[in-house]
Scaffold this motif. Structure first.
Motif, PDB file in Angstrom:
ATOM      1  N   ARG A 123      29.952 -44.389   2.786  1.00 19.00           N
ATOM      2  CA  ARG A 123      28.837 -43.164   2.989  1.00 19.00           C
ATOM      3  C   ARG A 123      28.992 -42.049   2.229  1.00 19.00           C
ATOM      4  O   ARG A 123      28.366 -41.249   1.181  1.00 19.00           O
ATOM      5  CB  ARG A 123      27.902 -43.672   4.045  1.00 19.00           C
ATOM      6  CG  ARG A 123      26.904 -44.614   4.537  1.00 19.00           C
ATOM      7  CD  ARG A 123      26.478 -44.258   5.614  1.00 19.00           C
ATOM      8  NE  ARG A 123      26.368 -44.076   6.728  1.00 19.00           N
ATOM      9  CZ  ARG A 123      27.179 -45.227   7.722  1.00 19.00           C
ATOM     10  NH1 ARG A 123      26.549 -46.657   7.748  1.00 19.00           N
ATOM     11  NH2 ARG A 123      27.665 -44.731   8.766  1.00 19.00           N
ATOM     12  N   PHE A 175      28.895 -51.542  -0.386  1.00 21.47           N
ATOM     13  CA  PHE A 175      28.210 -51.622   0.453  1.00 21.47           C
ATOM     14  C   PHE A 175      27.564 -52.901   1.118  1.00 21.47           C
ATOM     15  O   PHE A 175      27.223 -53.323   1.943  1.00 21.47           O
ATOM     16  CB  PHE A 175      27.076 -51.045   0.376  1.00 21.47           C
ATOM     17  CG  PHE A 175      27.248 -49.007  -0.197  1.00 21.47           C
ATOM     18  CD1 PHE A 175      26.863 -49.294   1.515  1.00 21.47           C
ATOM     19  CD2 PHE A 175      27.404 -48.907  -0.613  1.00 21.47           C
ATOM     20  CE1 PHE A 175      27.632 -47.300   1.899  1.00 21.47           C
ATOM     21  CE2 PHE A 175      27.458 -46.895  -0.168  1.00 21.47           C
ATOM     22  CZ  PHE A 175      27.724 -46.416   0.620  1.00 21.47           C
ATOM     23  N   LYS A 176      27.632 -53.895  -0.019  1.00 23.36           N
ATOM     24  CA  LYS A 176      26.196 -55.566   0.584  1.00 23.36           C
ATOM     25  C   LYS A 176      27.735 -56.515   1.167  1.00 23.36           C
ATOM     26  O   LYS A 176      27.158 -57.012   2.019  1.00 23.36           O
ATOM     27  CB  LYS A 176      26.037 -55.947  -0.763  1.00 23.36           C
ATOM     28  CG  LYS A 176      25.921 -57.355  -0.855  1.00 23.36           C
ATOM     29  CD  LYS A 176      25.122 -57.590  -2.286  1.00 23.36           C
ATOM     30  CE  LYS A 176      24.559 -59.482  -1.721  1.00 23.36           C
ATOM     31  NZ  LYS A 176      23.937 -59.957  -3.027  1.00 23.36           N
ATOM     32  N   HIS A 177      29.583 -55.788   0.631  1.00 22.91           N
ATOM     33  CA  HIS A 177      29.827 -56.504   1.452  1.00 22.91           C
ATOM     34  C   HIS A 177      30.184 -56.238   2.681  1.00 22.91           C
ATOM     35  O   HIS A 177      30.016 -58.145   3.849  1.00 22.91           O
ATOM     36  CB  HIS A 177      30.833 -56.949   0.120  1.00 22.91           C
ATOM     37  CG  HIS A 177      31.066 -57.830  -1.011  1.00 22.91           C
ATOM     38  ND1 HIS A 177      31.042 -58.869  -1.128  1.00 22.91           N
ATOM     39  CD2 HIS A 177      30.346 -57.135  -1.924  1.00 22.91           C
ATOM     40  CE1 HIS A 177      30.939 -59.186  -2.621  1.00 22.91           C
ATOM     41  NE2 HIS A 177      30.429 -58.255  -3.218  1.00 22.91           N
ATOM     42  N   PHE A 178      30.395 -55.552   2.804  1.00 20.01           N
ATOM     43  CA  PHE A 178      30.663 -54.937   4.611  1.00 20.01           C
ATOM     44  C   PHE A 178      29.270 -54.885   5.155  1.00 20.01           C
ATOM     45  O   PHE A 178      29.317 -54.955   6.163  1.00 20.01           O
ATOM     46  CB  PHE A 178      30.696 -53.666   4.354  1.00 20.01           C
ATOM     47  CG  PHE A 178      32.553 -53.209   3.787  1.00 20.01           C
ATOM     48  CD1 PHE A 178      33.594 -53.300   4.523  1.00 20.01           C
ATOM     49  CD2 PHE A 178      32.970 -52.886   2.091  1.00 20.01           C
ATOM     50  CE1 PHE A 178      34.325 -53.973   4.699  1.00 20.01           C
ATOM     51  CE2 PHE A 178      34.361 -52.901   2.241  1.00 20.01           C
ATOM     52  CZ  PHE A 178      35.229 -53.979   3.102  1.00 20.01           C
ATOM     53  N   ARG A 179      27.850 -54.389   5.070  1.00 17.57           N
ATOM     54  CA  ARG A 179      26.991 -55.064   6.098  1.00 17.57           C
ATOM     55  C   ARG A 179      26.746 -56.408   6.118  1.00 17.57           C
ATOM     56  O   ARG A 179      26.197 -56.492   7.366  1.00 17.57           O
ATOM     57  CB  ARG A 179      26.284 -54.229   4.662  1.00 17.57           C
ATOM     58  CG  ARG A 179      25.399 -53.169   4.929  1.00 17.57           C
ATOM     59  CD  ARG A 179      23.927 -52.612   4.379  1.00 17.57           C
ATOM     60  NE  ARG A 179      23.704 -53.617   3.785  1.00 17.57           N
ATOM     61  CZ  ARG A 179      23.109 -52.689   2.682  1.00 17.57           C
ATOM     62  NH1 ARG A 179      23.767 -51.862   1.867  1.00 17.57           N
ATOM     63  NH2 ARG A 179      22.527 -54.120   1.661  1.00 17.57           N
ATOM     64  N   HIS A 180      27.114 -57.329   4.921  1.00 17.67           N
ATOM     65  CA  HIS A 180      26.858 -58.599   5.555  1.00 17.67           C
ATOM     66  C   HIS A 180      28.128 -59.074   6.260  1.00 17.67           C
ATOM     67  O   HIS A 180      27.840 -60.456   6.939  1.00 17.67           O
ATOM     68  CB  HIS A 180      27.118 -59.590   3.796  1.00 17.67           C
ATOM     69  CG  HIS A 180      27.000 -60.863   3.861  1.00 17.67           C
ATOM     70  ND1 HIS A 180      25.887 -61.168   4.053  1.00 17.67           N
ATOM     71  CD2 HIS A 180      27.947 -61.953   4.234  1.00 17.67           C
ATOM     72  CE1 HIS A 180      26.208 -63.243   3.979  1.00 17.67           C
ATOM     73  NE2 HIS A 180      27.251 -63.015   4.118  1.00 17.67           N
ATOM     74  N   ARG A 181      28.775 -58.725   5.825  1.00 14.35           N
ATOM     75  CA  ARG A 181      30.359 -58.915   6.756  1.00 14.35           C
ATOM     76  C   ARG A 181      29.953 -58.835   8.445  1.00 14.35           C
ATOM     77  O   ARG A 181      30.080 -59.177   9.789  1.00 14.35           O
ATOM     78  CB  ARG A 181      31.657 -58.491   7.002  1.00 14.35           C
ATOM     79  CG  ARG A 181      32.819 -58.739   7.895  1.00 14.35           C
ATOM     80  CD  ARG A 181      33.388 -59.778   7.892  1.00 14.35           C
ATOM     81  NE  ARG A 181      34.141 -60.247   8.490  1.00 14.35           N
ATOM     82  CZ  ARG A 181      34.330 -61.169   8.871  1.00 14.35           C
ATOM     83  NH1 ARG A 181      33.389 -62.208   8.272  1.00 14.35           N
ATOM     84  NH2 ARG A 181      35.272 -61.957   9.222  1.00 14.35           N
ATOM     85  N   LEU A 182      29.095 -57.252   8.763  1.00 11.34           N
ATOM     86  CA  LEU A 182      28.926 -56.437   9.853  1.00 11.34           C
ATOM     87  C   LEU A 182      27.834 -57.692  10.578  1.00 11.34           C
ATOM     88  O   LEU A 182      27.678 -57.724  11.821  1.00 11.34           O
ATOM     89  CB  LEU A 182      28.455 -54.971   9.824  1.00 11.34           C
ATOM     90  CG  LEU A 182      28.112 -54.368  10.802  1.00 11.34           C
ATOM     91  CD1 LEU A 182      29.112 -54.394  11.606  1.00 11.34           C
ATOM     92  CD2 LEU A 182      27.819 -53.361  10.982  1.00 11.34           C
ATOM     93  N   ALA A 183      26.958 -57.938   9.555  1.00 10.06           N
ATOM     94  CA  ALA A 183      25.813 -58.564  10.220  1.00 10.06           C
ATOM     95  C   ALA A 183      26.463 -59.816  10.791  1.00 10.06           C
ATOM     96  O   ALA A 183      25.936 -60.431  11.793  1.00 10.06           O
ATOM     97  CB  ALA A 183      24.579 -58.840   9.383  1.00 10.06           C
ATOM     98  N   LYS A 225      32.439 -51.138  10.773  1.00  7.79           N
ATOM     99  CA  LYS A 225      31.585 -49.916  10.669  1.00  7.79           C
ATOM    100  C   LYS A 225      32.407 -48.619  10.414  1.00  7.79           C
ATOM    101  O   LYS A 225      31.643 -47.708   9.318  1.00  7.79           O
ATOM    102  CB  LYS A 225      31.144 -49.528  12.104  1.00  7.79           C
ATOM    103  CG  LYS A 225      30.410 -50.769  12.902  1.00  7.79           C
ATOM    104  CD  LYS A 225      29.954 -50.386  14.421  1.00  7.79           C
ATOM    105  CE  LYS A 225      28.858 -51.619  14.993  1.00  7.79           C
ATOM    106  NZ  LYS A 225      28.558 -50.471  15.850  1.00  7.79           N
ATOM    107  N   LEU A 251      31.510 -48.802   6.850  1.00  9.72           N
ATOM    108  CA  LEU A 251      30.474 -48.524   6.319  1.00  9.72           C
ATOM    109  C   LEU A 251      30.769 -46.896   5.788  1.00  9.72           C
ATOM    110  O   LEU A 251      29.765 -46.290   5.280  1.00  9.72           O
ATOM    111  CB  LEU A 251      29.948 -49.148   6.806  1.00  9.72           C
ATOM    112  CG  LEU A 251      29.812 -51.285   6.690  1.00  9.72           C
ATOM    113  CD1 LEU A 251      28.652 -50.960   7.872  1.00  9.72           C
ATOM    114  CD2 LEU A 251      28.837 -50.670   5.069  1.00  9.72           C
TER     115      LEU A 251
END
Length: 74
Positions: free
Chosen positions: A32, A46-54, A25, A28
């Motif tokens: 931003r 962005f894609k990698h960290f959002r995927h990891r957070l999910a 978090k 991310l």
């Protein structure tokens, strides 16, 4: 850089999982901030960290549901 696997997230302990969620978090948020100040060099992160957070949040929910189910069976 390939996307992380969910099996890696499932191997973490509860404490490590919580720490990893906070770390992702923060990263991310930093991304931003970099985007807003036009200093972002790697937009694919962005894609990698959002995927990891999910993934991490999914594992956290799964463990919470497993705990609820085990207490209901007792």
């Amino acid at each position: 850089m390939s996307l992380p696997k969910i099996s890696e997230a499932r191997q973490l302990s509860d404490i490590q999982l919580s720490e990893e969620i906070v770390t992702v978090k923060r990263k991310l948020f930093q991304l931003r901030l970099q985007k807003a100040t036009r200093q972002l060099e790697k937009p694919h992160e962005f894609k990698h960290f959002r995927h990891r957070l999910a993934q991490l949040l999914t594992v956290e929910v799964e463990r919470g549901q497993a705990g609820v189910q085990s207490t209901n069976q007792e």
